[in-house]
Design an enzyme around this catalytic site. Structure first.
Site, PDB file in Angstrom:
ATOM      1  N   PRO A  68       6.946  -8.530   0.273  1.00 33.68           N
ATOM      2  CA  PRO A  68       5.702  -8.861  -0.445  1.00 33.68           C
ATOM      3  C   PRO A  68       5.633  -8.233  -1.835  1.00 33.68           C
ATOM      4  O   PRO A  68       4.919  -8.735  -2.694  1.00 33.68           O
ATOM      5  CB  PRO A  68       4.606  -8.301   0.470  1.00 33.68           C
ATOM      6  CG  PRO A  68       5.278  -7.300   1.341  1.00 33.68           C
ATOM      7  CD  PRO A  68       6.684  -7.777   1.514  1.00 33.68           C
ATOM      8  N   LEU A  92       0.918  -3.103  -3.308  1.00 35.48           N
ATOM      9  CA  LEU A  92      -0.462  -2.619  -3.307  1.00 35.48           C
ATOM     10  C   LEU A  92      -0.565  -1.132  -3.622  1.00 35.48           C
ATOM     11  O   LEU A  92      -1.600  -0.519  -3.356  1.00 35.48           O
ATOM     12  CB  LEU A  92      -1.124  -2.915  -1.948  1.00 35.48           C
ATOM     13  CG  LEU A  92      -1.431  -4.389  -1.660  1.00 35.48           C
ATOM     14  CD1 LEU A  92      -2.046  -4.534  -0.277  1.00 35.48           C
ATOM     15  CD2 LEU A  92      -2.371  -4.974  -2.705  1.00 35.48           C
ATOM     16  N   CYS A 145       3.416  -0.002   4.752  1.00 36.06           N
ATOM     17  CA  CYS A 145       2.150  -0.742   4.730  1.00 36.06           C
ATOM     18  C   CYS A 145       2.346  -2.235   5.001  1.00 36.06           C
ATOM     19  O   CYS A 145       1.670  -2.821   5.835  1.00 36.06           O
ATOM     20  CB  CYS A 145       1.452  -0.542   3.388  1.00 36.06           C
ATOM     21  SG  CYS A 145       0.968   1.164   3.059  1.00 36.06           S
ATOM     22  N   HIS A 146       3.288  -2.860   4.288  1.00 37.46           N
ATOM     23  CA  HIS A 146       3.496  -4.297   4.435  1.00 37.46           C
ATOM     24  C   HIS A 146       4.968  -4.685   4.514  1.00 37.46           C
ATOM     25  O   HIS A 146       5.309  -5.854   4.424  1.00 37.46           O
ATOM     26  CB  HIS A 146       2.811  -5.051   3.287  1.00 37.46           C
ATOM     27  CG  HIS A 146       1.341  -4.825   3.220  1.00 37.46           C
ATOM     28  ND1 HIS A 146       0.781  -3.835   2.444  1.00 37.46           N
ATOM     29  CD2 HIS A 146       0.302  -5.430   3.865  1.00 37.46           C
ATOM     30  CE1 HIS A 146      -0.534  -3.846   2.600  1.00 37.46           C
ATOM     31  NE2 HIS A 146      -0.846  -4.791   3.448  1.00 37.46           N
ATOM     32  N   GLY A 147       5.853  -3.696   4.654  1.00 37.45           N
ATOM     33  CA  GLY A 147       7.245  -3.992   4.959  1.00 37.45           C
ATOM     34  C   GLY A 147       8.152  -4.302   3.800  1.00 37.45           C
ATOM     35  O   GLY A 147       9.189  -4.942   3.993  1.00 37.45           O
TER      36      GLY A 147
END
Length: 210
Positions: A173, A134, A157-159
């Site tokens: 992700p 992202l 943010c999302h690993g």
């Protein structure tokens, strides 16, 4: 006789779930938003802009195992001086098995960086510091005793995890490896970002995702 507790109502459970989800989303959005002032604050004295498209960087003060960040165009660029231990870790069979695109088959780099170390010279890694999930800015993981994490990058943010060559792990992700900008070595301790001597026709618009 002790009075039994009243079970939570379905509506209350749903509200708590929505609140937790909303808090997580706001936290991630905030982390991504922080990357904007972070980019504006990047004024590394080792970097000299020649034009809007090229940047010269002095690597003479970069010690083995260290990472520095400069700004090229609108992107943060991570430059890491890799140690022999980091280079060995990048080639370990067990580590390669954990990566989504270990051989850089997807176009995320110039031709002269399509190799196991994803760089013009093995001892120096140069990567666009933008997560391909992202667009958040990953953080540098200093070399440690864990071979599969030496000198890598982690997106809070999302690993998503990336190794020192910017290659993403399979279960992250982020769908692609970190992009590699065009780089030319002007000397052993100076590079020019924005032009590739080994792939002069390369353009950042050609890559899969940034």
């Amino acid at each position: 006789m002790a009075q039994s507790e009243t079970p939570p109502s379905p509506d209350g459970t749903k509200r708590r779930d929505l609140l937790a989800t909303g808090t997580l989303a706001l936290g991630c959005a905030g982390a991504c938003a922080l990357s904007v002032p972070f980019l504006n604050s990047l004024k590394n004295p080792a970097a000299t802009p020649l034009s809007d498209n090229t940047l010269e960087v002095d690597l003479s003060t970069l010690a083995p195992g260290q990472n520095m960040t400069v700004q090229w165009r609108d992107w943060p660029v991570f430059i890491q001086r890799r140690t022999p231990q980091i280079l060995a870790a990048l080639q370990a069979p067990g580590h390669l098995a954990t990566l989504r695109d270990a051989d850089s088959k997807i176009l995320q780099q110039p031709k002269d960086a399509t190799n196991w170390h994803r760089s013009v010279r093995p001892e120096y890694g140069v990567l666009i510091g933008v997560c391909t999930h992202l667009g958040c800015v990953p953080t540098f993981d200093k070399p440690s005793s864990a071979p599969d994490a030496e000198g890598g990058y982690f997106c809070p943010c999302h690993g998503s995890h990336f190794d020192a060559a910017g290659r993403v792990v399979q279960r992250a992700p982020a769908p692609y490896n970190l992009p590699v900008p065009p780089v030319t070595f002007l000397s052993d301790t100076k590079i020019r970002i924005g032009h590739s001597a080994g792939d002069p026709g390369f353009s950042m618009s050609d890559i899969q995702q940034i």
